[in-house]
Design a protein around this motif. Structure first.
Motif, PDB file in Angstrom:
ATOM      1  N   ASP A   1      -2.996 -15.458   9.414  1.00 46.58           N
ATOM      2  CA  ASP A   1      -2.734 -16.816   8.964  1.00 46.58           C
ATOM      3  C   ASP A   1      -2.618 -17.756  10.155  1.00 46.58           C
ATOM      4  O   ASP A   1      -2.415 -17.326  11.295  1.00 46.58           O
TER       5      ASP A   1
ATOM      6  N   LEU B   1      -0.151 -19.645  10.964  1.00 46.12           N
ATOM      7  CA  LEU B   1       1.168 -19.541  11.585  1.00 46.12           C
ATOM      8  C   LEU B   1       1.423 -18.163  12.182  1.00 46.12           C
ATOM      9  O   LEU B   1       2.508 -17.908  12.697  1.00 46.12           O
ATOM     10  N   SER B   2       0.421 -17.296  12.127  1.00 49.45           N
ATOM     11  CA  SER B   2       0.540 -15.958  12.714  1.00 49.45           C
ATOM     12  C   SER B   2      -0.480 -15.772  13.821  1.00 49.45           C
ATOM     13  O   SER B   2      -1.055 -14.701  14.000  1.00 49.45           O
TER      14      SER B   2
ATOM     15  N   LYS C   1       0.762 -11.854   8.086  1.00 47.07           N
ATOM     16  CA  LYS C   1       1.269 -12.984   7.329  1.00 47.07           C
ATOM     17  C   LYS C   1       2.520 -13.541   8.007  1.00 47.07           C
ATOM     18  O   LYS C   1       3.358 -12.784   8.510  1.00 47.07           O
ATOM     19  N   SER C   2       2.664 -14.853   7.993  1.00 44.75           N
ATOM     20  CA  SER C   2       3.827 -15.467   8.630  1.00 44.75           C
ATOM     21  C   SER C   2       5.104 -15.129   7.868  1.00 44.75           C
ATOM     22  O   SER C   2       5.084 -14.882   6.658  1.00 44.75           O
ATOM     23  N   GLY C   3       6.216 -15.119   8.589  1.00 50.73           N
ATOM     24  CA  GLY C   3       7.496 -14.807   7.973  1.00 50.73           C
ATOM     25  C   GLY C   3       7.517 -13.388   7.448  1.00 50.73           C
ATOM     26  O   GLY C   3       7.124 -12.441   8.129  1.00 50.73           O
TER      27      GLY C   3
ATOM     28  N   SER D   1       4.801 -11.381  10.408  1.00 49.46           N
ATOM     29  CA  SER D   1       4.808 -11.776  11.815  1.00 49.46           C
ATOM     30  C   SER D   1       6.063 -12.538  12.204  1.00 49.46           C
ATOM     31  O   SER D   1       6.216 -12.931  13.362  1.00 49.46           O
TER      32      SER D   1
ATOM     33  N   PRO E   1       8.562 -15.930  12.103  1.00 49.47           N
ATOM     34  CA  PRO E   1       8.276 -17.361  12.097  1.00 49.47           C
ATOM     35  C   PRO E   1       7.340 -17.833  13.203  1.00 49.47           C
ATOM     36  O   PRO E   1       6.971 -19.003  13.239  1.00 49.47           O
ATOM     37  N   GLY E   2       6.962 -16.972  14.121  1.00 44.27           N
ATOM     38  CA  GLY E   2       6.038 -17.366  15.188  1.00 44.27           C
ATOM     39  C   GLY E   2       6.460 -16.939  16.571  1.00 44.27           C
ATOM     40  O   GLY E   2       5.633 -16.852  17.481  1.00 44.27           O
TER      41      GLY E   2
ATOM     42  N   GLY F   1      -6.219 -18.453   7.467  1.00 43.91           N
ATOM     43  CA  GLY F   1      -5.061 -19.270   7.132  1.00 43.91           C
ATOM     44  C   GLY F   1      -5.372 -20.364   6.135  1.00 43.91           C
ATOM     45  O   GLY F   1      -6.471 -20.917   6.104  1.00 43.91           O
TER      46      GLY F   1
ATOM     47  N   SER G   1      11.323 -17.046   7.739  1.00 50.66           N
ATOM     48  CA  SER G   1      11.652 -18.293   8.435  1.00 50.66           C
ATOM     49  C   SER G   1      12.996 -18.848   7.996  1.00 50.66           C
ATOM     50  O   SER G   1      13.644 -19.593   8.736  1.00 50.66           O
TER      51      SER G   1
ATOM     52  N   ASN H   1       8.801 -21.703  17.148  1.00 49.30           N
ATOM     53  CA  ASN H   1       7.646 -22.117  17.933  1.00 49.30           C
ATOM     54  C   ASN H   1       8.027 -23.269  18.851  1.00 49.30           C
ATOM     55  O   ASN H   1       9.084 -23.884  18.705  1.00 49.30           O
TER      56      ASN H   1
END
Length: 240
Positions: free
Chosen positions: A35, A37-38, A87-89, A10, A12-13, A56, A119, A202
Motif C-alpha cells: 500500500d 502507506l507501507s 498493509k498499513s497498520g 506494516s 503506521p510507517g 495502494g 495506527s 512518519n
C-alpha cells in the motif's frame, strides 16, 4: 504448485514498529504487493531481486480496484511464489482483508496473517496517552469515517456518543464535521476532547488536541491530504 501469501501489517510507517515476523516475511518474499502507506523505508527489508508491486488506494486518486488487487495476489501465488501483501497498520482493521482472503480461498491458496501495530495505538503512544482508564474509559471502539461512496456510513450513534468510551475514527477528515454534529445531537458534549493525528509514525507527524466541535469547524475549512485518524473521549484532554 501454488505459492503462499502472507498478509503483513506494516504498522503506521515507522520501520522500527515492524514486528520481527514482518521483517522475516519481507526478507523471504518473492513478490511484495504494498500500500501507499507501507512504502518508503519499510521496503528496505525486502530482499534484492524481489518484485515490488504498488497497489495502494488513496481517496481522490486513481487507484487499482479491489478486484484487481485480489487478482494479482492469486496470479502471483499461482506461480508458486512467496507473496507478501503489505498493509498499513494492522491488516485486519479497515484493510479490505476479507475480500482478499475470500479470493485466495476460492483459488485454494494458503495464507497467514501477521498482525501489525495499528495506527490507533501508535497515535495514542505519540500523544503519550492511554486508550483506556479503569473508571471512565473502559471501552475502545474503532469505526471508519466513510463508506464505499465516500460518505459517512451507517453507524451506531448511541455507542459513538458514549462519553465513557474512547472512540477512534479511521479515514475521518471528509466526514467528521457531519459526524460531530450527529454526536452532539445524540447527547455528546461539543466540548468532548479530541485528537487529530496526521502522518502517524512518519516524518511530518502532527498531533492536534482540540474538541469535537472545534475540530469539526477546522475540518469544514481545510481538510488537507495527510492521512489521519481522530480519537475522542475523556482521555484526549489538553496536556497539563
Amino acid at each position: 504448485m501454488s505459492g503462499f501469501v502472507s498478509f503483513v501489517g506494516s504498522g503506521p510507517g515507522d520501520p522500527e514498529l515492524l514486528t520481527l515476523k514482518a521483517v522475516a516475511r519481507l526478507g523471504a518474499a518473492d513478490v511484495v504487493l504494498f500500500d501507499d502507506l507501507s512504502s518508503g523505508p519499510l521496503l528496505s527489508h525486502v530482499r534484492p531481486g524481489a518484485d515490488l508491486v504498488a497497489v495502494g488506494k488513496r481517496a481522490g486518486r486513481a487507484s487499482p480496484t479491489q478486484a484487481h488487487v485480489s487478482r494479482l495476489l492469486v496470479d502471483h501465488a499461482a506461480t508458486g511464489a512467496r507473496v507478501v501483501r503489505l498493509k498499513s497498520g494492522d491488516p485486519a482493521i479497515f484493510g479490505r482483508l476479507e475480500e482478499e482472503i475470500l479470493a485466495l480461498r476460492a483459488a485454494r491458496i494458503a495464507f497467514e496473517i501477521v498482525p501489525g501495530v495499528t495506527s490507533a495505538s501508535a497515535a495514542a503512544a505519540a500523544a503519550a496517552i492511554p486508550l483506556t482508564r479503569r473508571l471512565n474509559a473502559r471501552r475502545v471502539q474503532f469505526v471508519t469515517g466513510h463508506d464505499v461512496t465516500g460518505g459517512l456510513p451507517t453507524l451506531n450513534m448511541a455507542a459513538l456518543a458514549d462519553s465513557d468510551a474512547t472512540t477512534v475514527v479511521f479515514m475521518p477528515k471528509r466526514t467528521f464535521a457531519e459526524l460531530a454534529a450527529r454526536l452532539v445531537d445524540h447527547g455528546l458534549s461539543p466540548d468532548t476532547p479530541a485528537l487529530l493525528a496526521e502522518n502517524v509514525g512518519n516524518s511530518g507527524q502532527r498531533l492536534v488536541r482540540s474538541t469535537i466541535a472545534a475540530l469539526a469547524q477546522t475540518l469544514r475549512v481545510e481538510i488537507g491530504t495527510a492521512p489521519a485518524l481522530i480519537l475522542y473521549g475523556p482521555l484526549m484532554e489538553e496536556e497539563t
